[in-house]
Design a protein around this motif. Structure first.
Motif, mmCIF file in Angstrom:
data_model
loop_
_atom_site.group_PDB
_atom_site.id
_atom_site.type_symbol
_atom_site.label_atom_id
_atom_site.label_comp_id
_atom_site.label_asym_id
_atom_site.label_seq_id
_atom_site.Cartn_x
_atom_site.Cartn_y
_atom_site.Cartn_z
ATOM 1 N N GLN A 158 -25.199 -6.861 -8.613
ATOM 2 C CA GLN A 158 -24.687 -7.263 -7.603
ATOM 3 C C GLN A 158 -23.988 -6.635 -6.374
ATOM 4 N N LEU A 159 -23.939 -5.426 -6.475
ATOM 5 C CA LEU A 159 -23.538 -4.668 -5.290
ATOM 6 C C LEU A 159 -24.296 -3.600 -5.180
ATOM 7 N N ILE A 160 -24.064 -2.996 -4.093
ATOM 8 C CA ILE A 160 -24.878 -1.830 -3.735
ATOM 9 C C ILE A 160 -23.875 -0.780 -3.582
ATOM 10 N N PRO A 161 -24.059 0.376 -4.245
ATOM 11 C CA PRO A 161 -24.914 0.721 -5.331
ATOM 12 C C PRO A 161 -24.713 0.032 -6.752
ATOM 13 N N SER A 162 -25.886 -0.320 -7.381
ATOM 14 C CA SER A 162 -25.675 -0.788 -8.848
ATOM 15 C C SER A 162 -26.588 -0.088 -9.561
ATOM 16 N N THR A 163 -26.421 0.213 -11.055
ATOM 17 C CA THR A 163 -27.321 0.926 -11.902
ATOM 18 C C THR A 163 -27.290 0.196 -13.133
ATOM 19 N N LEU A 164 -28.641 0.056 -13.605
ATOM 20 C CA LEU A 164 -28.856 -0.791 -14.662
ATOM 21 C C LEU A 164 -29.637 0.535 -15.679
ATOM 22 N N ILE A 165 -29.482 0.295 -17.023
ATOM 23 C CA ILE A 165 -30.159 0.973 -18.210
ATOM 24 C C ILE A 165 -30.945 -0.115 -18.579
#
Length: 196
Positions: A158-165
Motif C-alpha cells: 500500500q505504500l512505497i516502500p513496501s516489502t512482501l515475503i
C-alpha cells in the motif's frame, strides 16, 4: 473515446492517485475489511498463517534493464518483493540492507525482486541500484499496475516502500509498510524460510 472507456480510465487514474498520495510514508494501516486472516505484530510486520495465505498475483514484465521477468519462475524459493522508487528517501535508506541480505541469502533458497514504481524512465532506477549495490532484478512498473494486481483484504503493498515475503508455494506470507533495516528484514524472512 466512449463513456465506458473514459470511466475505466478515470478509475485507473483514481487508483494510481490513491497510491501516489499514500506513497513514501512511514508506517501505515493494514488494508482490507472483514476477516483478512492477517495479524500485525508489535514490530509492524503483518503475517498470515500458512493455511490462510492468498496466492500472489501475476508479477511479470520488463525489468529496469530491459529483460523479461516472471516471479512465478521462482516457485520453490522464498521471494522477497521490495516496492521502491529512486525518488523515495526511505527507499534509499533501506537499499543497503536489502543488497546485503540478498547477497547473504542468495544460496539459501531466497530470491529478491524489486518493483520499481513511479520513475518516469529506467535511468534513475538503474543509477539507484548501481549506487546502492543492488544486484537482484527489479520489475519496471512506472504507473503502479503491478501493485494494483493484489486483491483488497490481502497483504498488498500500500505504500512505497513496501516489502512482501512470498513463500515457496507462491503465497504472500508477510508484509511491512515501512523502510526496513537488515534486522527487521530478517525477522520477516527467517520464519518463512524455516517452513517446510
Amino acid at each position: 473515446m466512449s463513456t465506458r472507456s473514459r470511466a475505466v480510465l478515470l478509475s485507473a487514474v483514481a487508483a494510481v492517485a490513491a497510491l501516489t498520495l499514500s506513497a513514501c510514508g512511514k508506517g501505515g494501516i493494514s488494508g482490507g475489511g472483514g476477516d483478512t486472516n492477517f495479524v500485525t505484530g508489535s514490530n509492524g510486520i503483518d503475517t498470515v498463517p500458512a493455511g490462510k495465505r492468498a496466492t500472489a498475483p501475476d508479477l511479470s514484465g520488463k525489468t529496469i534493464d530491459g529483460k523479461t521477468l516472471d516471479v512465478a519462475d521462482y516457485r520453490g524459493k522464498v521471494v522477497v518483493i521490495n516496492v521502491w522508487g529512486s525518488w523515495c528517501g526511505p527507499c534509499r535508506s533501506e537499499a543497503q540492507y536489502f543488497a546485503k541480505v540478498s547477497k547473504e541469502y542468495q544460496d539459501k533458497g531466497v530470491q529478491f525482486v524489486g518493483i520499481n514504481t513511479r520513475d518516469n524512465s529506467t535511468t534513475p532506477a538503474v543509477a539507484f541500484e548501481k549506487e546502492h549495490g543492488v544486484e537482484y532484478p527489479s520489475l519496471y512498473d512506472p504507473t503502479g499496475k503491478l501493485m494494483l494486481r493484489f486483491k483488497k483484504g490481502t497483504l498488498n503493498p500500500q505504500l512505497i516502500p513496501s516489502t512482501l515475503i512470498i513463500d515457496r508455494h507462491g503465497k504472500v506470507a508477510a508484509r511491512a509498510l515501512e523502510a526496513l533495516d537488515d534486522t527487521t528484514l530478517l525477522k520477516m524472512l527467517k520464519p518463512v524460510l524455516a517452513e517446510k
